[in-house]
Write a protein that holds these residues in place. Structure first.
Motif, PDB file in Angstrom:
ATOM      1  N   LEU A 160       4.717  -9.494 -12.633  1.00 29.82           N
ATOM      2  CA  LEU A 160       5.370  -9.251 -13.851  1.00 29.82           C
ATOM      3  C   LEU A 160       5.934 -10.485 -14.696  1.00 29.82           C
ATOM      4  CD1 LEU A 160       7.763  -6.171 -12.636  1.00 29.82           C
ATOM      5  CD2 LEU A 160       5.535  -5.994 -13.571  1.00 29.82           C
ATOM      6  N   GLY A 161       5.760 -11.680 -14.005  1.00 27.63           N
ATOM      7  CA  GLY A 161       6.188 -12.645 -14.652  1.00 27.63           C
ATOM      8  C   GLY A 161       7.555 -13.002 -14.572  1.00 27.63           C
ATOM      9  N   ILE A 162       8.272 -12.188 -13.492  1.00 25.40           N
ATOM     10  CA  ILE A 162       9.587 -12.771 -13.506  1.00 25.40           C
ATOM     11  C   ILE A 162       9.667 -13.712 -12.257  1.00 25.40           C
ATOM     12  CG2 ILE A 162      11.874 -11.570 -12.325  1.00 25.40           C
ATOM     13  CD1 ILE A 162      10.802  -8.752 -13.053  1.00 25.40           C
ATOM     14  N   MET A 163      10.783 -14.709 -12.464  1.00 25.92           N
ATOM     15  CA  MET A 163      10.665 -15.730 -11.528  1.00 25.92           C
ATOM     16  C   MET A 163      12.188 -16.312 -11.390  1.00 25.92           C
ATOM     17  SD  MET A 163       8.825 -18.722 -14.064  1.00 25.92           S
ATOM     18  CE  MET A 163       7.743 -17.940 -14.381  1.00 25.92           C
ATOM     19  N   ALA A 164      12.539 -17.190 -10.655  1.00 27.40           N
ATOM     20  CA  ALA A 164      13.914 -17.891 -10.617  1.00 27.40           C
ATOM     21  C   ALA A 164      14.220 -18.301 -11.874  1.00 27.40           C
ATOM     22  CB  ALA A 164      13.860 -18.821  -9.211  1.00 27.40           C
ATOM     23  N   GLY A 165      15.249 -18.492 -12.252  1.00 27.42           N
ATOM     24  CA  GLY A 165      15.788 -18.873 -13.483  1.00 27.42           C
ATOM     25  C   GLY A 165      15.582 -18.026 -14.618  1.00 27.42           C
ATOM     26  N   ASP A 166      15.281 -16.871 -14.514  1.00 32.71           N
ATOM     27  CA  ASP A 166      15.150 -15.854 -15.929  1.00 32.71           C
ATOM     28  C   ASP A 166      16.675 -15.386 -15.782  1.00 32.71           C
ATOM     29  OD1 ASP A 166      12.392 -16.296 -16.159  1.00 32.71           O
ATOM     30  OD2 ASP A 166      11.942 -14.446 -15.045  1.00 32.71           O
ATOM     31  N   TYR A 167      17.073 -15.125 -17.078  1.00 33.27           N
ATOM     32  CA  TYR A 167      18.290 -14.366 -17.451  1.00 33.27           C
ATOM     33  C   TYR A 167      18.538 -13.063 -17.183  1.00 33.27           C
ATOM     34  CZ  TYR A 167      20.556 -18.766 -19.328  1.00 33.27           C
ATOM     35  OH  TYR A 167      21.041 -20.046 -19.306  1.00 33.27           O
ATOM     36  N   ILE A 168      19.820 -12.839 -16.822  1.00 34.07           N
ATOM     37  CA  ILE A 168      20.000 -11.271 -16.745  1.00 34.07           C
ATOM     38  C   ILE A 168      21.368 -11.008 -17.621  1.00 34.07           C
ATOM     39  CG2 ILE A 168      20.853  -9.622 -15.093  1.00 34.07           C
ATOM     40  CD1 ILE A 168      19.583 -11.557 -12.903  1.00 34.07           C
ATOM     41  N   SER A 169      21.049  -9.935 -18.270  1.00 34.19           N
ATOM     42  CA  SER A 169      22.351  -9.652 -19.163  1.00 34.19           C
ATOM     43  C   SER A 169      22.704  -8.157 -18.733  1.00 34.19           C
ATOM     44  CB  SER A 169      21.880  -9.477 -20.768  1.00 34.19           C
ATOM     45  OG  SER A 169      20.859  -8.688 -20.842  1.00 34.19           O
ATOM     46  N   PHE A 170      24.112  -7.905 -18.755  1.00 31.88           N
ATOM     47  CA  PHE A 170      24.387  -6.544 -18.527  1.00 31.88           C
ATOM     48  C   PHE A 170      24.683  -5.590 -19.800  1.00 31.88           C
ATOM     49  CE2 PHE A 170      27.310  -9.492 -15.654  1.00 31.88           C
ATOM     50  CZ  PHE A 170      26.187  -9.799 -14.765  1.00 31.88           C
ATOM     51  N   ASP A 171      24.369  -4.389 -19.452  1.00 31.71           N
ATOM     52  CA  ASP A 171      24.549  -3.380 -20.514  1.00 31.71           C
ATOM     53  C   ASP A 171      25.999  -3.334 -21.099  1.00 31.71           C
ATOM     54  OD1 ASP A 171      24.336  -1.264 -22.221  1.00 31.71           O
ATOM     55  OD2 ASP A 171      23.371   0.266 -20.712  1.00 31.71           O
ATOM     56  N   ALA A 172      26.360  -3.681 -22.405  1.00 33.73           N
ATOM     57  CA  ALA A 172      27.464  -3.437 -22.800  1.00 33.73           C
ATOM     58  C   ALA A 172      28.114  -2.374 -22.802  1.00 33.73           C
ATOM     59  CB  ALA A 172      27.594  -4.467 -23.999  1.00 33.73           C
ATOM     60  N   ARG A 173      27.365  -1.478 -23.288  1.00 32.46           N
ATOM     61  CA  ARG A 173      27.777  -0.076 -23.492  1.00 32.46           C
ATOM     62  C   ARG A 173      29.080   0.377 -24.399  1.00 32.46           C
ATOM     63  NH1 ARG A 173      29.507   2.664 -18.710  1.00 32.46           N
ATOM     64  NH2 ARG A 173      29.737   0.860 -17.322  1.00 32.46           N
ATOM     65  N   PRO A 174      29.034  -0.348 -25.763  1.00 28.79           N
ATOM     66  CA  PRO A 174      30.094  -0.346 -26.574  1.00 28.79           C
ATOM     67  C   PRO A 174      30.459   0.846 -27.116  1.00 28.79           C
ATOM     68  CG  PRO A 174      28.079  -1.240 -27.781  1.00 28.79           C
ATOM     69  CD  PRO A 174      27.921  -1.093 -26.204  1.00 28.79           C
ATOM     70  N   VAL A 175      31.498   1.335 -27.219  1.00 30.10           N
ATOM     71  CA  VAL A 175      32.087   2.785 -27.851  1.00 30.10           C
ATOM     72  C   VAL A 175      33.354   2.372 -28.678  1.00 30.10           C
ATOM     73  CG1 VAL A 175      33.021   5.081 -27.274  1.00 30.10           C
ATOM     74  CG2 VAL A 175      31.352   4.123 -25.907  1.00 30.10           C
ATOM     75  N   ILE A 176      33.471   3.165 -29.882  1.00 30.36           N
ATOM     76  CA  ILE A 176      34.638   3.011 -30.604  1.00 30.36           C
ATOM     77  C   ILE A 176      35.129   4.380 -30.626  1.00 30.36           C
ATOM     78  CG2 ILE A 176      35.615   2.586 -32.729  1.00 30.36           C
ATOM     79  CD1 ILE A 176      33.356   0.381 -33.161  1.00 30.36           C
ATOM     80  N   THR A 177      36.544   4.659 -30.077  1.00 29.26           N
ATOM     81  CA  THR A 177      36.700   6.060 -29.816  1.00 29.26           C
ATOM     82  C   THR A 177      37.422   6.363 -31.361  1.00 29.26           C
ATOM     83  OG1 THR A 177      38.813   5.575 -28.983  1.00 29.26           O
ATOM     84  CG2 THR A 177      37.220   5.573 -27.561  1.00 29.26           C
ATOM     85  N   PRO A 178      37.476   7.751 -31.376  1.00 29.39           N
ATOM     86  CA  PRO A 178      38.326   8.276 -32.570  1.00 29.39           C
ATOM     87  C   PRO A 178      39.679   7.816 -32.548  1.00 29.39           C
ATOM     88  CG  PRO A 178      37.236  10.038 -31.523  1.00 29.39           C
ATOM     89  CD  PRO A 178      36.894   8.841 -30.458  1.00 29.39           C
ATOM     90  N   SER A 179      40.485   7.411 -31.658  1.00 29.85           N
ATOM     91  CA  SER A 179      41.780   6.886 -31.659  1.00 29.85           C
ATOM     92  C   SER A 179      42.110   5.580 -31.720  1.00 29.85           C
ATOM     93  CB  SER A 179      42.434   7.278 -30.443  1.00 29.85           C
ATOM     94  OG  SER A 179      41.648   6.702 -28.919  1.00 29.85           O
ATOM     95  N   GLY A 180      40.470   4.852 -31.900  1.00 28.51           N
ATOM     96  CA  GLY A 180      40.703   3.285 -32.456  1.00 28.51           C
ATOM     97  C   GLY A 180      40.428   2.462 -31.494  1.00 28.51           C
ATOM     98  N   TYR A 181      40.306   2.905 -30.204  1.00 27.67           N
ATOM     99  CA  TYR A 181      39.873   2.012 -29.120  1.00 27.67           C
ATOM    100  C   TYR A 181      38.681   1.504 -29.023  1.00 27.67           C
ATOM    101  CZ  TYR A 181      44.665   2.581 -26.566  1.00 27.67           C
ATOM    102  OH  TYR A 181      45.836   2.832 -26.711  1.00 27.67           O
ATOM    103  N   VAL A 182      38.496   0.176 -28.794  1.00 26.34           N
ATOM    104  CA  VAL A 182      36.927  -0.264 -28.563  1.00 26.34           C
ATOM    105  C   VAL A 182      36.792  -0.421 -27.092  1.00 26.34           C
ATOM    106  CG1 VAL A 182      35.219  -2.132 -29.356  1.00 26.34           C
ATOM    107  CG2 VAL A 182      37.228  -1.191 -30.965  1.00 26.34           C
TER     108      VAL A 182
END
Length: 345
Positions: A160-182
């Motif tokens: 697949l072309g994956i090798m040591a040193g490749d970066y991994i990012s985490f799914d941030a899953r952003p949500v802004i709620t009706p009450s104003g929380y982020v």
């Protein structure tokens, strides 16, 4: 000065930032977003040799320069090795609990620009199979990535072309709620970056100028400790804009602007900190003053780097830092307001 931040602009930009992967050292894509935003505001954008962004807002008097710093790099990981079973062993980027990433979705970014998805699991992922699944120690050597491709061997993954040193990012899953929380991963420190752009947008829209030149430094290696260790010459004062911690023995709430008097690297400048407190009181901005024993900032990195500056630290209160974080939109808006009041003189 009491500016009125463009709330829609700040939250829209924050969502874009949160949805753009940027682990420390892998920030090329998000810096293009930063450059586009600066250009839209008509502000000059340059980058230092490390890839950090420099944006200048001219003041009424150029005899002094104030730096406002926030970091756009985040926690993440890197492929340590490919296992014989076709999974990925990882090495962490930044300091986080392994429990905080267990069962999370992620992306693997290859050197050939291909992106694959996966899930972060322990090597004992099922209670139906492993008697010690519940008590199994969550540590780096016990974590792996299950790739969402038809692979079952090391050779399959390498194809697949994956090798040591490749970066991994985490799914941030952003949500802004009706009450104003982020709520999202990586509010540390993308919430602060959005607040700084709220200050810039306000200046451009309302036509006000800071008392002195303001240099925004958007750093890209803060999570690994050296983000702003070197800063442009001629800086007299620097305010690191970073998340405020919440927990036992701390005053900060998610609706507060946190003003840090001291962190693990030592105290911040007495006069600068005092001025920020006085301005917050005058503007009726909900705020807290706290001590952070397990914390360092871009300002402390700049001081350790030998820069002859005075420094302070503030930012929106963020709950569950380095995990599934949450703040409130008012803390972000008020961070922009307090900083604008400070640079206005």
């Amino acid at each position: 000065m009491n500016i009125q931040p463009n709330e829609t602009y700040i939250l829209d930009l924050l969502t874009k930032l949160l949805n753009t992967p940027s682990p420390s050292g892998f920030t090329q894509r998000i810096m293009k977003l930063i450059a586009t935003e600066a250009s839209a505001l008509g502000l000059p954008f340059t980058q230092n040799e490390k890839g950090g962004a420099l944006i200048t807002l001219k003041g009424k008097d150029s005899s002094r320069r104030i730096a406002l710093s926030a970091h756009v790099d985040t926690l993440g990981a890197m492929v340590r090795s490919v296992t014989e079973r076709g999974t990925l062993a990882i090495t962490s980027i930044g300091g986080f609990m392994m429990q905080s990433i267990e069962n999370e979705y992620c992306m693997i970014h290859t050197r050939s620009s291909k992106v694959y998805t996966g899930t972060i699991l322990t090597t004992r992922p099922s209670v139906h199979v492993y008697s010690d699944a519940r008590d199994f120690t969550r540590e780096e050597s016990h974590m792996e990535i299950r790739i969402d491709e038809l692979v079952s061997t090391k050779e399959d993954v390498l194809k697949l072309g994956i090798m040591a040193g490749d970066y991994i990012s985490f799914d941030a899953r952003p949500v802004i709620t009706p009450s104003g929380y982020v709520k999202s991963r990586h509010l540390d420190d993308k919430a602060s970056v959005a607040a700084l752009f709220g200050l810039l947008e306000s200046s451009c829209r309302e036509g006000w100028q800071p008392a002195h030149d303001v240099v925004l430094l958007i750093s890209n290696y803060e999570e690994v400790g050296h983000g702003a260790s070197s800063i442009p010459g001629g800086i007299h004062e620097m305010i690191a804009v970073d998340m405020g911690a919440i927990g036992d023995d701390l005053n900060c709430k998610e609706t507060d602007v946190s003003i840090c008097a001291k962190d693990s690297t030592g105290p911040y400048d007495y006069d600068m900190t005092g001025k920020l407190i006085q301005l917050a009181q005058r503007l009726n901005i909900p705020h807290s003053i706290d001590i952070y024993p397990h914390y360092g900032s871009d300002a402390s990195a700049a001081l350790r780097g030998g820069n002859n500056i005075r420094a302070a630290l503030l930012g929106p209160g963020v709950h569950a830092s380095h995990a599934m974080e949450r703040t409130h939109k008012q803390a972000i808006f008020n961070t922009a307001k307090l900083l604008a009041a400070y640079v206005a003189g």
